[in-house]
Design a protein around this motif. Structure first.
Motif, PDB file in Angstrom:
ATOM      1  N   LEU A  98      -8.940  -6.170 -12.668  1.00  0.00           N
ATOM      2  CA  LEU A  98     -10.075  -5.707 -13.468  1.00  0.00           C
ATOM      3  C   LEU A  98     -11.073  -4.932 -12.612  1.00  0.00           C
ATOM      4  CD1 LEU A  98     -11.527  -5.808 -16.239  1.00  0.00           C
ATOM      5  CD2 LEU A  98     -12.703  -7.831 -15.365  1.00  0.00           C
ATOM      6  N   TYR A  99     -11.410  -5.465 -11.440  1.00  0.00           N
ATOM      7  CA  TYR A  99     -12.323  -4.754 -10.538  1.00  0.00           C
ATOM      8  C   TYR A  99     -11.772  -3.385 -10.158  1.00  0.00           C
ATOM      9  CZ  TYR A  99     -15.276  -8.843  -9.532  1.00  0.00           C
ATOM     10  OH  TYR A  99     -16.131  -9.886  -9.605  1.00  0.00           O
ATOM     11  N   LEU A 104      -3.355   4.468 -21.783  1.00  0.00           N
ATOM     12  CA  LEU A 104      -2.271   4.643 -20.820  1.00  0.00           C
ATOM     13  C   LEU A 104      -2.792   4.867 -19.407  1.00  0.00           C
ATOM     14  CD1 LEU A 104       0.252   6.726 -22.920  1.00  0.00           C
ATOM     15  CD2 LEU A 104       0.370   4.313 -22.305  1.00  0.00           C
ATOM     16  N   LYS A 105      -3.942   5.522 -19.273  1.00  0.00           N
ATOM     17  CA  LYS A 105      -4.552   5.669 -17.947  1.00  0.00           C
ATOM     18  C   LYS A 105      -4.951   4.308 -17.400  1.00  0.00           C
ATOM     19  CE  LYS A 105      -6.313  10.291 -18.488  1.00  0.00           C
ATOM     20  NZ  LYS A 105      -7.450  11.145 -18.720  1.00  0.00           N
ATOM     21  N   TYR A 107       0.817  -1.213   0.000  1.00  0.00           N
ATOM     22  CA  TYR A 107       0.000   0.000   0.000  1.00  0.00           C
ATOM     23  C   TYR A 107       0.853   1.267   0.000  1.00  0.00           C
ATOM     24  CZ  TYR A 107      -4.484  -2.279   0.536  1.00  0.00           C
ATOM     25  OH  TYR A 107      -5.600  -3.023   0.320  1.00  0.00           O
ATOM     26  N   PHE A 108       1.935   1.261   0.752  1.00  0.00           N
ATOM     27  CA  PHE A 108       2.765   2.459   0.806  1.00  0.00           C
ATOM     28  C   PHE A 108       3.452   2.718  -0.538  1.00  0.00           C
ATOM     29  CE2 PHE A 108       6.632   4.861   2.003  1.00  0.00           C
ATOM     30  CZ  PHE A 108       5.999   5.989   2.499  1.00  0.00           C
ATOM     31  N   PHE A 109       3.988   1.677  -1.163  1.00  0.00           N
ATOM     32  CA  PHE A 109       4.656   1.875  -2.443  1.00  0.00           C
ATOM     33  C   PHE A 109       3.682   2.141  -3.579  1.00  0.00           C
ATOM     34  CE2 PHE A 109       8.319   0.007  -0.272  1.00  0.00           C
ATOM     35  CZ  PHE A 109       9.230   1.001  -0.555  1.00  0.00           C
ATOM     36  N   SER A 110       2.478   1.595  -3.505  1.00  0.00           N
ATOM     37  CA  SER A 110       1.487   1.959  -4.523  1.00  0.00           C
ATOM     38  C   SER A 110       1.059   3.411  -4.338  1.00  0.00           C
ATOM     39  CB  SER A 110       0.281   1.030  -4.471  1.00  0.00           C
ATOM     40  OG  SER A 110      -0.452   1.219  -3.294  1.00  0.00           O
ATOM     41  N   VAL A 112      -3.855  -0.332 -13.833  1.00  0.00           N
ATOM     42  CA  VAL A 112      -3.501  -1.745 -13.702  1.00  0.00           C
ATOM     43  C   VAL A 112      -2.206  -1.891 -12.903  1.00  0.00           C
ATOM     44  CG1 VAL A 112      -2.699  -3.736 -15.034  1.00  0.00           C
ATOM     45  CG2 VAL A 112      -4.768  -2.548 -15.718  1.00  0.00           C
ATOM     46  N   LEU A 113      -1.243  -1.004 -13.143  1.00  0.00           N
ATOM     47  CA  LEU A 113       0.005  -1.052 -12.380  1.00  0.00           C
ATOM     48  C   LEU A 113      -0.221  -0.763 -10.897  1.00  0.00           C
ATOM     49  CD1 LEU A 113       2.549   0.587 -14.826  1.00  0.00           C
ATOM     50  CD2 LEU A 113       2.416  -1.796 -14.130  1.00  0.00           C
TER      51      LEU A 113
END
Length: 161
Positions: A139-140, A99-100, A78-81, A105-106
């Motif tokens: 996907l969700y 690209l968005k 969570y912190f790195f995302s 997705v990343l």
């Protein structure tokens, strides 16, 4: 202090909703969208980067304390995302739709892959089943995050593109 408390209460409620029996028992969903990741994304888009960092760290630590193995996988992911979302925020607005979607997705992969790999090594779940779970999870999250972004940008007209 009370100004920050409301963001942590919302994050706590999102963790409770995310782990609620309603999704897994009544709706028979094996994958639940990550409402905390969506909340962190929304906080970042609302120019509340510091609060997003604290919320990401708080929810990660909270989820790790609830985990019986006492690892720091949730805190890490969570912190790195959150840092990745903050880093790409200024570039995100100018990107095209594809690209968005790739950036979203990343975000989801940064959160899901460490947890899935860890649970894969602890359990006897097949690799194919783990990849399917990651795919549905991503996907969700992509659908919900893009809906939030579309709503704040185009419906509320917060940002001119």
């Amino acid at each position: 202090m009370i100004f920050y408390l409301k963001y942590f209460v919302i994050a706590y409620l999102l963790v409770v909703i995310q782990s609620n029996v309603f999704f897994k028992g009544v709706l028979k969903l094996f994958i639940v969208p990550d409402f905390v990741l969506v909340y962190i994304f929304w906080l970042t888009m609302e120019d509340k980067e510091n609060i997003a960092k604290y919320v990401g760290l708080f929810t990660g630590i909270f989820l790790d304390l609830l985990n019986p193995e006492k690892t720091f996988i949730n805190t890490f992911s969570y912190f790195f995302s959150t840092l990745y979302i903050i880093n790409i925020k200024n570039k995100f607005i100018g990107l095209n739709f594809t690209l968005k979607l790739l950036a979203i997705v990343l975000f989801s992969l940064i959160v899901s892959i460490p947890k899935t790999v860890y649970s894969f090594f602890l359990s006897n779940v097949s690799l194919n089943q783990s990849l399917n779970l990651i795919g549905f999870y991503v996907l969700y999250n992509a659908v919900i995050i893009y809906f939030i972004y579309y709503f704040t940008v185009f419906v509320l007209k917060k940002d001119e593109i």
